[in-house]
Design a protein around this motif. Sequence first.
Motif, PDB file in Angstrom:
ATOM      1  N   THR A  67      39.515  44.366  40.329  1.00  0.00           N
ATOM      2  CA  THR A  67      40.441  44.052  41.406  1.00  0.00           C
ATOM      3  C   THR A  67      40.914  45.343  42.064  1.00  0.00           C
ATOM      4  O   THR A  67      40.822  46.429  41.486  1.00  0.00           O
ATOM      5  CB  THR A  67      41.673  43.290  40.877  1.00  0.00           C
ATOM      6  N   LEU A  68      41.435  45.205  43.260  1.00  0.00           N
ATOM      7  CA  LEU A  68      41.965  46.378  43.953  1.00  0.00           C
ATOM      8  C   LEU A  68      43.138  46.980  43.180  1.00  0.00           C
ATOM      9  O   LEU A  68      43.310  48.204  43.145  1.00  0.00           O
ATOM     10  CB  LEU A  68      42.405  45.998  45.377  1.00  0.00           C
ATOM     11  N   ARG A  69      43.971  46.121  42.572  1.00  0.00           N
ATOM     12  CA  ARG A  69      45.077  46.625  41.762  1.00  0.00           C
ATOM     13  C   ARG A  69      44.555  47.466  40.602  1.00  0.00           C
ATOM     14  O   ARG A  69      45.079  48.533  40.286  1.00  0.00           O
ATOM     15  CB  ARG A  69      45.914  45.458  41.230  1.00  0.00           C
ATOM     16  N   THR A  70      43.496  46.983  39.950  1.00  0.00           N
ATOM     17  CA  THR A  70      42.912  47.710  38.833  1.00  0.00           C
ATOM     18  C   THR A  70      42.397  49.071  39.274  1.00  0.00           C
ATOM     19  O   THR A  70      42.608  50.088  38.591  1.00  0.00           O
ATOM     20  CB  THR A  70      41.768  46.895  38.201  1.00  0.00           C
ATOM     21  N   LEU A  71      41.722  49.106  40.432  1.00  0.00           N
ATOM     22  CA  LEU A  71      41.211  50.379  40.938  1.00  0.00           C
ATOM     23  C   LEU A  71      42.339  51.362  41.222  1.00  0.00           C
ATOM     24  O   LEU A  71      42.274  52.532  40.858  1.00  0.00           O
ATOM     25  CB  LEU A  71      40.390  50.147  42.212  1.00  0.00           C
ATOM     26  N   LEU A  72      43.386  50.879  41.899  1.00  0.00           N
ATOM     27  CA  LEU A  72      44.515  51.742  42.227  1.00  0.00           C
ATOM     28  C   LEU A  72      45.216  52.248  40.960  1.00  0.00           C
ATOM     29  O   LEU A  72      45.507  53.438  40.826  1.00  0.00           O
ATOM     30  CB  LEU A  72      45.517  50.991  43.109  1.00  0.00           C
ATOM     31  N   ALA A  73      45.487  51.317  40.051  1.00  0.00           N
ATOM     32  CA  ALA A  73      46.260  51.664  38.859  1.00  0.00           C
ATOM     33  C   ALA A  73      45.495  52.602  37.936  1.00  0.00           C
ATOM     34  O   ALA A  73      46.027  53.622  37.480  1.00  0.00           O
ATOM     35  CB  ALA A  73      46.663  50.395  38.114  1.00  0.00           C
ATOM     36  N   PRO A 114      40.785  53.763  50.199  1.00  0.00           N
ATOM     37  CA  PRO A 114      40.170  52.501  50.619  1.00  0.00           C
ATOM     38  C   PRO A 114      40.819  51.283  49.962  1.00  0.00           C
ATOM     39  O   PRO A 114      41.029  50.257  50.609  1.00  0.00           O
ATOM     40  CB  PRO A 114      38.704  52.647  50.170  1.00  0.00           C
ATOM     41  N   ALA A 115      41.155  51.408  48.677  1.00  0.00           N
ATOM     42  CA  ALA A 115      41.790  50.285  47.980  1.00  0.00           C
ATOM     43  C   ALA A 115      43.181  50.007  48.538  1.00  0.00           C
ATOM     44  O   ALA A 115      43.573  48.852  48.730  1.00  0.00           O
ATOM     45  CB  ALA A 115      41.868  50.576  46.480  1.00  0.00           C
ATOM     46  N   ARG A 116      43.935  51.068  48.837  1.00  0.00           N
ATOM     47  CA  ARG A 116      45.278  50.868  49.409  1.00  0.00           C
ATOM     48  C   ARG A 116      45.201  50.182  50.760  1.00  0.00           C
ATOM     49  O   ARG A 116      45.926  49.215  51.033  1.00  0.00           O
ATOM     50  CB  ARG A 116      45.998  52.214  49.562  1.00  0.00           C
ATOM     51  N   ASN A 117      44.346  50.672  51.639  1.00  0.00           N
ATOM     52  CA  ASN A 117      44.237  50.093  52.975  1.00  0.00           C
ATOM     53  C   ASN A 117      43.741  48.651  52.938  1.00  0.00           C
ATOM     54  O   ASN A 117      44.139  47.828  53.763  1.00  0.00           O
ATOM     55  CB  ASN A 117      43.313  50.946  53.844  1.00  0.00           C
ATOM     56  N   ALA A 118      42.864  48.360  51.968  1.00  0.00           N
ATOM     57  CA  ALA A 118      42.380  46.987  51.833  1.00  0.00           C
ATOM     58  C   ALA A 118      43.442  46.069  51.242  1.00  0.00           C
ATOM     59  O   ALA A 118      43.426  44.855  51.464  1.00  0.00           O
ATOM     60  CB  ALA A 118      41.133  46.961  50.953  1.00  0.00           C
ATOM     61  N   PHE A 119      44.386  46.623  50.511  1.00  0.00           N
ATOM     62  CA  PHE A 119      45.448  45.851  49.878  1.00  0.00           C
ATOM     63  C   PHE A 119      46.500  45.398  50.886  1.00  0.00           C
ATOM     64  O   PHE A 119      47.115  44.344  50.745  1.00  0.00           O
ATOM     65  CB  PHE A 119      46.127  46.702  48.795  1.00  0.00           C
ATOM     66  N   VAL A 120      46.713  46.206  51.937  1.00  0.00           N
ATOM     67  CA  VAL A 120      47.803  45.946  52.881  1.00  0.00           C
ATOM     68  C   VAL A 120      47.743  44.549  53.509  1.00  0.00           C
ATOM     69  O   VAL A 120      48.761  43.840  53.549  1.00  0.00           O
ATOM     70  CB  VAL A 120      47.845  47.035  53.972  1.00  0.00           C
ATOM     71  N   PRO A 121      46.580  44.080  54.014  1.00  0.00           N
ATOM     72  CA  PRO A 121      46.561  42.740  54.626  1.00  0.00           C
ATOM     73  C   PRO A 121      46.919  41.615  53.657  1.00  0.00           C
ATOM     74  O   PRO A 121      47.304  40.531  54.088  1.00  0.00           O
ATOM     75  CB  PRO A 121      45.110  42.600  55.108  1.00  0.00           C
ATOM     76  N   ALA A 184      45.506  40.669  41.927  1.00  0.00           N
ATOM     77  CA  ALA A 184      44.759  39.729  42.764  1.00  0.00           C
ATOM     78  C   ALA A 184      43.648  40.495  43.465  1.00  0.00           C
ATOM     79  O   ALA A 184      43.426  41.680  43.230  1.00  0.00           O
ATOM     80  CB  ALA A 184      45.694  39.073  43.780  1.00  0.00           C
ATOM     81  N   LEU A 185      42.961  39.788  44.327  1.00  0.00           N
ATOM     82  CA  LEU A 185      41.942  40.381  45.177  1.00  0.00           C
ATOM     83  C   LEU A 185      40.743  40.924  44.400  1.00  0.00           C
ATOM     84  O   LEU A 185      40.305  42.039  44.615  1.00  0.00           O
ATOM     85  CB  LEU A 185      42.526  41.511  46.034  1.00  0.00           C
ATOM     86  N   ASP A 334      38.971  40.888  50.399  1.00  0.00           N
ATOM     87  CA  ASP A 334      38.044  41.177  49.298  1.00  0.00           C
ATOM     88  C   ASP A 334      36.812  41.957  49.750  1.00  0.00           C
ATOM     89  O   ASP A 334      36.068  42.477  48.927  1.00  0.00           O
ATOM     90  CB  ASP A 334      37.621  39.888  48.590  1.00  0.00           C
ATOM     91  N   GLU A 335      36.597  42.064  51.070  1.00  0.00           N
ATOM     92  CA  GLU A 335      35.473  42.844  51.585  1.00  0.00           C
ATOM     93  C   GLU A 335      35.916  44.179  52.185  1.00  0.00           C
ATOM     94  O   GLU A 335      35.102  45.069  52.384  1.00  0.00           O
ATOM     95  CB  GLU A 335      34.714  42.034  52.655  1.00  0.00           C
ATOM     96  N   LEU A 336      37.211  44.281  52.482  1.00  0.00           N
ATOM     97  CA  LEU A 336      37.705  45.454  53.195  1.00  0.00           C
ATOM     98  C   LEU A 336      37.512  46.756  52.414  1.00  0.00           C
ATOM     99  O   LEU A 336      37.247  47.804  53.001  1.00  0.00           O
ATOM    100  CB  LEU A 336      39.193  45.298  53.524  1.00  0.00           C
ATOM    101  N   GLY A 337      37.664  46.683  51.092  1.00  0.00           N
ATOM    102  CA  GLY A 337      37.529  47.894  50.296  1.00  0.00           C
ATOM    103  C   GLY A 337      36.171  48.549  50.483  1.00  0.00           C
ATOM    104  O   GLY A 337      36.066  49.771  50.605  1.00  0.00           O
ATOM    105  N   LYS A 338      35.112  47.741  50.516  1.00  0.00           N
ATOM    106  CA  LYS A 338      33.760  48.286  50.684  1.00  0.00           C
ATOM    107  C   LYS A 338      33.573  48.857  52.084  1.00  0.00           C
ATOM    108  O   LYS A 338      32.892  49.877  52.273  1.00  0.00           O
ATOM    109  CB  LYS A 338      32.731  47.183  50.412  1.00  0.00           C
TER     110      LYS A 338
END
Length: 392
Positions: A67-73, A114-121, A184-185, A334-338
């Motif tokens: 998940t994006l949270r996992t990547l960030l954390a 990338p993960a932060r920006n994808a998380f914002v929406p 999530a995500l 879920d696609e924004l990070g890539k």
Amino acid sequence: MKSIAFRHLWFGQALANLGDVLYIVGLISAVYTMTGSAVYMTAVPLIITFSRFVSSVVAPLLMNRATLRTLLAWSQAGKTALLFTVLFALQSSSVWPLLLLGAGIAFLDGWALPARNAFVPYLVKREELMGANGFLSTVDQIIQFSSWALGGVLLSLIGVDYLFVTVFILFLVSTVYMFRLPAALRTNLEERKSWWAQLGEGWVLVKEKKGLVSVFCVYALESVAATVWIAAVLYLYVDRQLGKGEEWWGFINSAFFIGLLLASIVIFRYHGLFSRKRASILPLTIIMTSVITLFFAWNELAVLALVLSLLFGLFDQLKTIILQTYLQESAPPDELGKIYAAQGTLTTLLFGLSSAGAGLLVESWSIPAVFTVSGILLALSIIPMMVFLKNE
């Protein structure tokens, strides 16, 4: 934007960004103290840029498995652990452990943005996206504007060892906030694909999503054009063209960051207006950055250079935030990070190569000629932008 999760995101990332700048200040100082070599010292930003580029390339593999949270954390947790190791590497007589740890921290940092920006929406409503991006940019610019000076002050007051201890504390608190984000995500797992196919997923999405190829063409042209605004080229501009001392180099850089900050504040304050009028404002920002760069190229008045630098920062940041909002609306979270990883790969590679090329051009061409080429490239970016807006 008032949600607790969004507060955790922006505050935790603010602490991480502050720590990143202080860490680079400390690393450059430590490397120079150990080696006494300017070559080793200038190698630090090169190593950091290269590591972030590699990280952007491999990011899709990770986004298919977490998940994006996992990547960030966990990226922040990894940076914290490596920073702790740096405290021991400072006691070594060799500079290489420091450089390798610096590369590792930069690598982990490569997929955080990338993960932060994808998380914002996911955390804010669609109609609040422009305002959220403006707010995040405001925080980023305040940190960028203040933390380099703060790093120098702290370095002189407490020394490099305690500066790294301060960064460790900032990273640790940031990690706590990242783990408090909603879990999530999870991105669409594509584990049946080969790893090389997964590496290219971001680029496939760019090709599939309406208008993104045009937006990436704008990013490509701007990445090349922006290299004239790097510190080394501006230093030569101040020395050779303005005939001023080093303090004016600092003044012009400060004016540029003030312009960035003003743009972020304006969009945050009037995000509704910018959301409604962005199709008209975006071409204007491209034209203005081109015209300002061309004026800057042939200007020989120091005071006017300050004004032009501020205006360039203002219009460039308006353009950046509006483009980012378009990008966030172009695909599900879920696609924004890539997609952001692909953008990071493109811009980091082009900016890195162009930075080296800019130095060579400055030596073989005149300063005005190099800035003129930059202005022309910025003007050319209006073509893919109009194609994008026409098909919007």
